[in-house]
Design a protein around this motif. Structure first.
Motif, mmCIF file in Angstrom:
data_model
loop_
_atom_site.group_PDB
_atom_site.id
_atom_site.type_symbol
_atom_site.label_atom_id
_atom_site.label_comp_id
_atom_site.label_asym_id
_atom_site.label_seq_id
_atom_site.Cartn_x
_atom_site.Cartn_y
_atom_site.Cartn_z
ATOM 1 N N ASP A 179 0.859 -1.011 -0.037
ATOM 2 C CA ASP A 179 -0.038 0.065 -0.001
ATOM 3 C C ASP A 179 0.812 1.435 0.041
ATOM 4 N N THR A 180 0.276 2.548 -0.115
ATOM 5 C CA THR A 180 1.062 3.536 -0.173
ATOM 6 C C THR A 180 2.023 3.904 0.625
ATOM 7 N N SER A 181 1.804 3.652 2.202
ATOM 8 C CA SER A 181 2.298 3.763 3.233
ATOM 9 C C SER A 181 3.603 3.100 3.398
ATOM 10 N N GLN A 193 5.981 4.107 0.571
ATOM 11 C CA GLN A 193 6.704 5.376 0.730
ATOM 12 C C GLN A 193 7.798 5.129 2.174
ATOM 13 N N SER A 194 7.466 4.273 2.695
ATOM 14 C CA SER A 194 8.531 3.987 3.777
ATOM 15 C C SER A 194 9.817 3.191 3.484
ATOM 16 N N LYS A 200 1.566 5.735 -5.764
ATOM 17 C CA LYS A 200 1.834 5.643 -4.453
ATOM 18 C C LYS A 200 3.379 6.064 -3.728
ATOM 19 N N HIS A 213 1.975 13.006 -0.845
ATOM 20 C CA HIS A 213 0.806 12.498 -0.074
ATOM 21 C C HIS A 213 0.103 13.683 0.643
#
Length: 353
Positions: A214-216, A219-220, A312, A317
């Motif tokens: 997922d996006t989180s 991005q991590s 993503k 964001h």
């Protein structure tokens, strides 16, 4: 010591041939042997011969490096720092030993990345090194499969009693994964036929985490990780041997025709394929790799991969957009601070858009 070894291998691989200028002769227009076409063939032949000898001597450590990669990576992934039973599992000594194993796994893999371009296999069927190289590439694919998850949600039981080890284990496995990816890229570029059987395994270990995260989570991920992941996909897609629409590339070979003619006294000779044995088009591994790449393109996976990266990861964001609205100068300074280390290391930062 491992870092020093890697630098030594790197210097050997990038070794330059220096042509000394001869003594001045009265009445001579040019003393540079490089401009004397009668000597050019001999000069090139001598340089190539010396290069092959140096590379062959350097490659004598291949077996030890390959064994080290497998042993240290297996120990690091399993979280085993017992040192063969000399340390108590979960103790500070075992923790330190596991850290050392993780560093060695990455160090050995980086050394192999520098060594692989010097492994010149002209006949994959007859060269006695072929089985060992195939085993190494299989091990690299296995390492990528074992370390593909990010972040790591659980740690091996051997490390479970160590406080705050989950984040450290994630970081160590990320470095192991990245080192293995770069080594795979080097293998595809220099020995594509020998790596071909691993394409069907390595692509899912790279593509699936991007598509399913997922996006989180995406991005991590460390930016370097994503750069190497997408870099491997690009390397596979641009490899002529894995493209079934480019059959002519297997017949032409990769050797320089001009150099071959000069070294052969005027007769042009070329190898049958990128690995030199004339059988790439019939190799089961190459056929499987081509099928995998064709299916990847036909299923629209590349389009979904691009959409996932842009939607993503690259796109700002909501929290970042709010920061731009509230404090544009502060957000800009934050971007510069985040981009600086990556820019110094790789010369480019994909974020922020």
């Amino acid at each position: 010591a491992i870092k020093t070894l890697r630098l030594c291998i790197q210097s050997i691989r990038h070794r330059k041939i220096i042509v000394p200028k001869g003594p001045a002769k009265r009445g001579a227009n040019n003393n540079n042997p490089m401009l004397n076409m009668r000597n050019l063939g001999n000069l090139i032949g001598k340089a190539v011969h010396e290069r092959k000898e140096v590379h062959a001597r350097a490659c004598s450590i291949f077996g030890a490096l390959a064994e080290g990669i497998v042993n240290h990576a297996q120990t690091a992934i399993a979280g085993d720092g017992s040192g063969g039973g000399s340390c108590v599992v979960g103790s500070s000594e075992a923790h330190s030993a596991w850290r050392a194993e993780s560093l060695l796994a990455v160090g050995y893999t980086k050394c192999m990345t520098e060594l692989i371009p010097m492994i010149e296999i002209e006949n994959t069927l007859a060269d006695p090194r072929t089985p060992a190289v195939r085993r190494l590439m299989e091990s690299l694919a296995q390492i990528c499969e074992a370390t593909r998850s990010y972040p790591t949600l659980s740690v091996p039981p051997a490390l479970a009693n160590i406080p705050s080890v989950v984040q450290e284990y994630t970081m160590k496995m990320d470095k192991t994964y990245r080192a293995a990816l770069v080594c795979c890229i080097s293998s595809i570029r220099t020995l594509p036929q020998l790596f071909a059987p691993q394409v069907s395994r390595i692509l899912p270990a790279v593509v699936d985490p991007i598509l399913t995260s997922d996006t989180s989570v995406l991005q991590s991920m460390p930016v370097k990780r994503l750069i190497y992941m997408t870099g491997l996909v690009r390397t596979v897609l641009t490899c002529a041997m894995y493209d079934e629409t480019r059959n002519d590339s297997l017949k032409a070979g990769k050797k320089n025709a001009v150099l071959s003619m000069l070294m052969a006294g005027g007769s042009s000779r070329s190898s049958g394929n990128a690995d030199g044995d004339g059988s790439a088009k019939d190799d089961p591994g190459v056929i499987e790799a081509r099928t995998t790449v064709t299916a990847l393109l036909a299923e629209g996976t590349i389009e979904r991969l691009v959409e996932a990266l842009v939607g993503k990861f690259l796109r700002l964001h909501s929290e970042e957009l709010q920061e731009w609205e509230d404090d544009p100068e502060g957000r800009y300074e934050t971007d510069l601070a985040e981009k600086m280390p990556l820019t110094e290391a790789d010369g480019v930062s994909p974020r922020h858009c």
